[in-house]
Design a protein around this motif. Structure first.
Motif, PDB file in Angstrom:
ATOM      1  N   ALA A  87       0.736  -0.994   0.001  1.00  0.00           N
ATOM      2  CA  ALA A  87       0.085  -0.032   0.064  1.00  0.00           C
ATOM      3  C   ALA A  87       0.877   1.184  -0.196  1.00  0.00           C
ATOM      4  O   ALA A  87       1.970   1.262   0.822  1.00  0.00           O
ATOM      5  N   GLN A  88       0.409   2.483  -0.692  1.00  0.00           N
ATOM      6  CA  GLN A  88       1.118   3.694  -0.744  1.00  0.00           C
ATOM      7  C   GLN A  88       0.121   4.717  -0.203  1.00  0.00           C
ATOM      8  O   GLN A  88      -1.063   4.618  -0.449  1.00  0.00           O
ATOM      9  N   LEU A  89       0.586   5.808   0.209  1.00  0.00           N
ATOM     10  CA  LEU A  89       0.081   6.856   0.793  1.00  0.00           C
ATOM     11  C   LEU A  89       0.914   8.266   0.854  1.00  0.00           C
ATOM     12  O   LEU A  89       1.980   7.891   1.325  1.00  0.00           O
ATOM     13  N   GLN A  90       0.579   9.227   0.264  1.00  0.00           N
ATOM     14  CA  GLN A  90       1.319  10.343   0.235  1.00  0.00           C
ATOM     15  C   GLN A  90       0.486  11.551   0.895  1.00  0.00           C
ATOM     16  O   GLN A  90      -0.600  11.742   0.530  1.00  0.00           O
ATOM     17  N   ASP A  91       0.935  12.340   1.897  1.00  0.00           N
ATOM     18  CA  ASP A  91       0.327  13.370   2.695  1.00  0.00           C
ATOM     19  C   ASP A  91       0.373  14.583   2.001  1.00  0.00           C
ATOM     20  O   ASP A  91       1.464  14.754   1.200  1.00  0.00           O
ATOM     21  N   GLU A 125      14.171  16.865  14.447  1.00  0.00           N
ATOM     22  CA  GLU A 125      13.303  15.447  14.934  1.00  0.00           C
ATOM     23  C   GLU A 125      12.185  15.581  14.440  1.00  0.00           C
ATOM     24  O   GLU A 125      11.394  16.509  14.143  1.00  0.00           O
ATOM     25  N   PHE A 126      11.637  14.273  13.999  1.00  0.00           N
ATOM     26  CA  PHE A 126      10.220  14.182  13.306  1.00  0.00           C
ATOM     27  C   PHE A 126       9.453  13.057  14.206  1.00  0.00           C
ATOM     28  O   PHE A 126      10.183  12.187  14.729  1.00  0.00           O
ATOM     29  N   LEU A 127       8.195  13.078  14.178  1.00  0.00           N
ATOM     30  CA  LEU A 127       7.496  12.290  14.842  1.00  0.00           C
ATOM     31  C   LEU A 127       6.534  11.225  13.701  1.00  0.00           C
ATOM     32  O   LEU A 127       6.083  11.593  12.644  1.00  0.00           O
ATOM     33  N   GLU A 128       6.843  10.079  14.154  1.00  0.00           N
ATOM     34  CA  GLU A 128       5.825   8.850  13.587  1.00  0.00           C
ATOM     35  C   GLU A 128       5.091   8.033  14.435  1.00  0.00           C
ATOM     36  O   GLU A 128       5.690   7.596  15.240  1.00  0.00           O
ATOM     37  N   VAL A 129       4.084   8.024  13.943  1.00  0.00           N
ATOM     38  CA  VAL A 129       3.044   7.025  14.773  1.00  0.00           C
ATOM     39  C   VAL A 129       2.621   5.911  14.062  1.00  0.00           C
ATOM     40  O   VAL A 129       2.446   5.650  13.039  1.00  0.00           O
ATOM     41  N   ILE A 130       3.047   4.599  14.631  1.00  0.00           N
ATOM     42  CA  ILE A 130       3.121   3.270  14.239  1.00  0.00           C
ATOM     43  C   ILE A 130       1.923   2.533  15.212  1.00  0.00           C
ATOM     44  O   ILE A 130       2.208   1.975  16.126  1.00  0.00           O
ATOM     45  N   PRO A 131       0.475   2.450  14.674  1.00  0.00           N
ATOM     46  CA  PRO A 131      -0.398   1.832  15.552  1.00  0.00           C
ATOM     47  C   PRO A 131      -0.305   0.513  15.733  1.00  0.00           C
ATOM     48  O   PRO A 131       0.106  -0.016  14.588  1.00  0.00           O
ATOM     49  N   GLY A 132      -1.232  -0.043  16.558  1.00  0.00           N
ATOM     50  CA  GLY A 132      -1.487  -1.655  16.432  1.00  0.00           C
ATOM     51  C   GLY A 132      -2.285  -1.807  14.997  1.00  0.00           C
ATOM     52  O   GLY A 132      -2.839  -0.839  14.613  1.00  0.00           O
ATOM     53  N   LEU A 133      -2.324  -3.053  14.673  1.00  0.00           N
ATOM     54  CA  LEU A 133      -3.317  -3.516  13.468  1.00  0.00           C
ATOM     55  C   LEU A 133      -4.698  -3.127  13.711  1.00  0.00           C
ATOM     56  O   LEU A 133      -5.357  -2.837  12.705  1.00  0.00           O
ATOM     57  N   SER A 134      -5.029  -3.567  14.957  1.00  0.00           N
ATOM     58  CA  SER A 134      -6.683  -3.317  15.182  1.00  0.00           C
ATOM     59  C   SER A 134      -6.711  -2.392  16.654  1.00  0.00           C
ATOM     60  O   SER A 134      -5.833  -2.283  17.158  1.00  0.00           O
ATOM     61  N   GLU A 135      -8.021  -1.649  16.603  1.00  0.00           N
ATOM     62  CA  GLU A 135      -8.321  -1.182  17.434  1.00  0.00           C
ATOM     63  C   GLU A 135      -8.222  -1.685  18.876  1.00  0.00           C
ATOM     64  O   GLU A 135      -8.729  -2.717  19.162  1.00  0.00           O
ATOM     65  N   GLY A 136      -7.373  -1.146  20.052  1.00  0.00           N
ATOM     66  CA  GLY A 136      -7.341  -1.665  21.231  1.00  0.00           C
ATOM     67  C   GLY A 136      -5.993  -2.634  21.099  1.00  0.00           C
ATOM     68  O   GLY A 136      -5.483  -3.130  22.398  1.00  0.00           O
ATOM     69  N   ASP A 157      -4.324  -1.413   4.310  1.00  0.00           N
ATOM     70  CA  ASP A 157      -4.469   0.043   3.720  1.00  0.00           C
ATOM     71  C   ASP A 157      -4.997   0.973   5.185  1.00  0.00           C
ATOM     72  O   ASP A 157      -4.744   2.000   5.172  1.00  0.00           O
ATOM     73  N   THR A 158      -5.914   0.297   6.010  1.00  0.00           N
ATOM     74  CA  THR A 158      -6.488   1.203   7.009  1.00  0.00           C
ATOM     75  C   THR A 158      -5.259   1.167   8.071  1.00  0.00           C
ATOM     76  O   THR A 158      -5.378   2.340   8.836  1.00  0.00           O
ATOM     77  N   TRP A 159      -4.763   0.338   8.074  1.00  0.00           N
ATOM     78  CA  TRP A 159      -3.224   0.354   9.272  1.00  0.00           C
ATOM     79  C   TRP A 159      -2.339   1.481   8.709  1.00  0.00           C
ATOM     80  O   TRP A 159      -1.955   2.378   9.562  1.00  0.00           O
ATOM     81  N   LEU A 160      -2.207   1.775   7.454  1.00  0.00           N
ATOM     82  CA  LEU A 160      -1.229   2.697   7.055  1.00  0.00           C
ATOM     83  C   LEU A 160      -1.692   4.171   7.147  1.00  0.00           C
ATOM     84  O   LEU A 160      -1.244   4.985   7.524  1.00  0.00           O
ATOM     85  N   SER A 161      -2.939   4.224   6.691  1.00  0.00           N
ATOM     86  CA  SER A 161      -3.777   5.374   6.748  1.00  0.00           C
ATOM     87  C   SER A 161      -3.920   5.865   8.257  1.00  0.00           C
ATOM     88  O   SER A 161      -4.198   7.085   8.572  1.00  0.00           O
ATOM     89  N   GLU A 218      -2.849   9.547   9.951  1.00  0.00           N
ATOM     90  CA  GLU A 218      -3.991  10.094  10.484  1.00  0.00           C
ATOM     91  C   GLU A 218      -3.434  10.540  11.981  1.00  0.00           C
ATOM     92  O   GLU A 218      -3.657  11.818  12.406  1.00  0.00           O
ATOM     93  N   ALA A 219      -2.975   9.749  12.646  1.00  0.00           N
ATOM     94  CA  ALA A 219      -2.790   9.873  13.975  1.00  0.00           C
ATOM     95  C   ALA A 219      -1.473  10.821  13.970  1.00  0.00           C
ATOM     96  O   ALA A 219      -1.320  11.615  15.052  1.00  0.00           O
ATOM     97  N   THR A 220      -0.374  10.716  13.343  1.00  0.00           N
ATOM     98  CA  THR A 220       0.656  11.606  13.141  1.00  0.00           C
ATOM     99  C   THR A 220       0.303  13.093  13.023  1.00  0.00           C
ATOM    100  O   THR A 220       0.683  13.980  13.469  1.00  0.00           O
TER     101      THR A 220
END
Length: 660
Positions: free
Chosen positions: A406-410, A448-459, A518-522, A526-528
């Motif tokens: 998957a690819q995404l550009q802000d 310094e830069f921030l990057e959020v890497i969330p879990g795969l599913s909520e919770g 796709d959901t994980w990447l976006s 979005e969190a960042t």
């Protein structure tokens, strides 16, 4: 052991006088400044100063506390970092504390109690409007400009703003408690979090104490028993006017949303004041033997305790052999900074049914019905397994063996930063490789830069990651001011103008299909973005991602011929930040790290004349001189990717007319 000695130097500007107080956080000393002024210094204890991250929090809070200037707040003058010694220098308030008054006088006249509490609420209202929460309101932290016998309206000064944020963490879940149990709001005890409504609650406790001579939940038991009553018990009614009690009960509401704001509380107290103008002080109200429980106390989610634990603590005697509970001392006035004790929780014993009173379960009709239903269910499961299993297994095998990407550009940020992300899942490794590309436009970007890497599913918990291409550590909200889950801080990145830098993270997440990837990447993107655009964030962390604009500030009038003072003010999501300028011209010393991060340094900054020759700009483009008299003039600036900046209009006058 004393933390200082009389006559000893504190930094380069102060010298210790006498020790005037001591507590869990540190000692308070008088200090004399270089110009002979008497001030007070709170010196933090070594066990707090030994925390490496505390110094960074200390420095981060400095600009906030120095700007907290109000007539009802003890003014912070300086913050000294000297080796392992950390000290906050503030105005010396000679009239003593409200604790001294409570000890000496007992309950106050209601009119006096209202007056003092209203002034405390005034201080809190001002601080809350600046994004600062106190978190430890109590009589010890309410000082008087003159002795109580000489006191007049306006003499109240609230001290120790920011101490909890320096020693603890601002509005964050903790593994322990920072505060004073007799004054702790219930949400701090139940969830470890407290904000402005918590200050209102603590001031309600203080007002109750001024009226009754004791805090509402004082009584038998250790400090944690007292603390738990804030969650589980109703405040005992005291003999005051019904309208007064209704308001006091509202201040002490278990629900933070029901409490008034500090400004509204101050206004209500002044509105109620005529009702108590002629009332004498109450007789000291003794603690009840038993407290009335609320119908549904807040659930404790501290991790260290269950509801069963805390119920036991609430009814525990003052000394328990199996739970080492500390004593906070007389009147519960000491700030507690410690972890919560842990207890082993044993499962409840289930009562056995007497066989003579009830037949064996297998002989009951209910058992026969359940058995028949179970047989039918087993048959259905076997048939379903035989029919569906091959297809399910084939689908599972297809999903598990599929390579996903998957690819995404802000969108480009105001600083010229563009972030693109590429995620690829490999079924052979069961991991996802995330490649983050940072691109710059007109100016080099770094820092310094921030990057959020969330879990795969909520919770899901925050996944670990193995990084390449940068120095990476976990984001610490207590240091950066950015409170976000699953955040990583990428350091020492340097992106040339028009260039691109890539960083990769190998993350142990295995998405089931393309939609999940796709959901994980976006979600991470979005969190960042949300964290970087949070208006409540204060401080200068992550400027390349957070800076929204730059304001050019000049004096409203300057004298010719003289250098023009120009201040470049960064604009964050929360507004302009005058306390942390990006650049000041004429410059002295090194440029700020923020300027280096968003422009590469002074080479990315230029000023120009905006008024037709009235200004002269030197060859470096960094120093501007006012040359000609003109009623209206502006200066233009280019700061990295911010190229169309202009100051408000100002006038240039001659020295002869400067005083007109």
């Amino acid at each position: 052991m004393q933390l200082a000695q009389t006559g000893e130097a504190l930094g380069a500007s102060y010298r210790f006088g006498e020790r005037v107080g001591s507590g869990a956080v540190g000692e308070v000393w008088t200090v004399t400044s270089a110009d002979g002024q008497t001030l007070a210094a709170k010196v933090l204890r070594p066990e707090h100063a030994d925390d490496p991250s505390l110094i960074e929090r200390f420095v981060r809070e400095r600009s906030v506390l120095l700007a907290l200037k109000d007539s009802s707040i003890v003014t912070v003058r300086d913050m000294v970092v000297e080796g392992a010694r950390l000290a906050i220098v503030m105005d010396y308030i000679a009239g003593g504390s409200l604790r001294d008054v409570v000890k000496g006088s007992g309950p106050l006249r209601p009119a006096d109690a209202f007056d003092v509490a209203a002034e405390v609420f005034d201080a809190l209202a001002f601080a809350h409007s600046r994004g600062v929460t106190h978190r430890d309101i109590k009589p010890d932290n309410v000082l008087l400009n003159r002795p109580w016998s000489e006191r007049a309206t306006g003499d109240v000064r609230v001290s120790d703003f920011g101490i909890s944020d320096v020693v603890g963490e601002k509005l964050r879940q903790t593994t322990g408690l920072v505060g004073t149990p007799h004054y702790m709001p219930p949400e701090l005890i139940s969830s470890g979090r407290s904000g402005p409504p918590g200050d209102v609650y603590s001031t309600g406790v203080l007002l109750y104490e001024l009226l009754a001579g004791r805090t509402p939940f004082a009584g038998a038991g250790p400090d944690f028993s007292v603390a738990y009553r804030h969650v589980s018990s109703r405040p005992p009614r005291i003999p005051v006017d019904d309208k007064v009690w209704e308001f006091l009960d509202l201040l002490l509401s278990k629900d933070p949303a029901r409490r008034p704001t500090a400004a509204d509380a101050a206004a209500t107290l002044r509105r109620l004041a005529p009702r108590v103008a002629d009332h004498a002080p109450l007789a000291r109200v003794e603690a009840p033997e038993d407290f009335d429980d609320v119908e549904r106390p807040a659930t404790m989610v501290r991790g260290s305790f269950t509801d069963e634990d805390l119920s036991a603590l609430a009814s525990a005697p003052a000394v328990q052999e199996d739970v080492p509970l500390p004593d906070l001392g007389e009147a519960g006035s000491a700030t507690m900074v410690r972890s919560l004790p842990r207890r082993d929780v044993r499962p409840r014993t289930v009562a056995r049914v007497d066989e003579e009173e009830a037949p064996p379960f297998w002989r009951t009709r209910k058992a026969l019905l359940l058995a028949g239903g179970a047989v039918l269910l087993i048959v259905a499961m076997i048939v379903g397994f035989m029919v569906l299993s091959p297809a399910d297994k084939s689908a599972e095998a297809a999903g598990a063996g599929e390579q996903l990407s998957a690819q995404l550009q802000d969108p480009a940020l105001p600083t010229g930063l563009t972030i693109s992300r590429n995620a690829s899942y490999s079924p052979s490794s069961g991991e996802t490789r995330l490649t983050i590309a940072y691109s710059a436009q007109k100016a080099p970007l770094s820092g310094e830069f921030l990057e959020v890497i969330p879990g795969l599913s909520e919770g899901d918990s925050c996944p670990a990651a193995t990084w390449e291409g940068a120095t990476v550590s976990r984001n610490q909200g207590s240091i950066t001011g950015v409170d976000v889950e699953c955040g990583w801080k990428l350091s020492e990145l340097k992106i040339p103008a028009g260039g691109r830098v890539e960083v990769t993270a190998t993350v142990p997440v295995a998405p089931a299909d393309q939609k999940a990837l796709d959901t994980w990447l976006s979600g991470g993107s979005e969190a960042t973005t949300a964290a970087m655009q949070e208006p409540a964030v204060m401080g200068t962390a992550y400027p390349v991602q957070r800076l929204l604009g730059v304001e050019v500030r000049t004096p409203s009038r300057v004298v010719t011929p003289s250098p023009l003072k120009i201040t470049l003010v960064p604009v964050w999501a929360g507004g302009p930040d005058e306390l942390n300028p990006l650049y000041i011209s004429p410059a002295s010393g090194k440029p700020s790290q923020m300027l280096a991060a968003v422009t590469g340094g002074e080479q990315g900054l230029r000023f120009s004349d905006g008024c037709g020759g009235a200004l002269a700009v030197d060859s470096s483009g960094l120093t501007v001189t006012a040359l000609q008299i003109t009623p209206q003039c502006t200066v233009r600036a280019s700061v990295g990717n911010f190229t169309e900046l202009q100051s408000p209009s100002f006038g240039i006058t001659s020295r002869e007319n400067a005083g007109d």
